[in-house]
Design a protein around this motif. Structure first.
Motif: not given
Length: 186
Positions: A116-121, A127-128, A150-154, A162-164
């Motif tokens: 598992p890795v952290s994925l920052a959106i 920012t989550r 999802l709404d925030s992305i859209a 996207v930072q993995a």
């Protein structure tokens, strides 16, 4: 004085010999004239001297990321709907999929991860950091279909980040394909 009915014989052979000699020289003269029209060949150019080589300069270090993610250049690629409920960006580098049965939306980032890795959106207003699990060809996180992220992305202004962990960051445009997939699940 009596006219000599004969012509001078001593002049005749000379003129005949001269015209024969001139006729024999005509082809040679023509060749000489043609040869004079052809430019003289140039001597071959001398070989260039070898230039002493200097060791190549070490590559410049990678430029630091911009202070603000919105100033970074957009990741090359386009969004496209690959099948109903699935949108892919940049030939699969990032994707979004509707899972109707579980009423979830999956976010996929291509790459490799051992665990598992952290994925920052990061969007224009949110920012989550999420925990993404390794799947075939990358990492994936599942969100409830009504998650506000999802709404925030859209509706992010132009793009989102996207930072993995352990992978290059992506700066993805926020196009209508994202909204279509999210709406398919709601």
């Amino acid at each position: 004085m009596k006219a000599n009915p004969r012509r001078r014989t001593d002049a005749l052979p000379f003129s005949r010999n001269l015209s024969r000699k001139l006729l024999a020289l005509a082809p040679l003269t023509a060749l000489t004239l043609v040869a004079a029209c052809v430019p003289a060949s140039k001597p071959p150019a001398p070989a260039p001297r070898p230039v002493p080589t200097t060791p190549a300069a070490p590559p410049l270090p990678a430029s630091p990321p911009p202070a603000d993610w919105r100033d970074a250049p957009r990741t090359p690629g386009d969004w496209r709907i690959t099948s109903p409920g699935i949108a892919s960006f940049g030939d699969g580098i990032f994707g979004i999929r509707c899972n109707r049965g579980s009423s979830t939306v999956s976010l996929f980032r291509s790459g490799t991860a051992a665990g598992p890795v952290s994925l920052a959106i990061t969007t224009s207003d949110t920012t989550r950091t999420l925990t993404a699990n390794p799947v075939n060809g990358g990492v994936q996180v599942d969100l409830p279909a009504r998650d506000r992220l999802l709404d925030s992305i859209a509706f992010s202004r132009g793009r989102f980040a996207v930072q993995a962990q352990g992978m290059q960051p992506l700066y993805v445009p926020s196009w209508t394909e994202i909204s279509r997939v999210i709406e398919d699940c709601r």
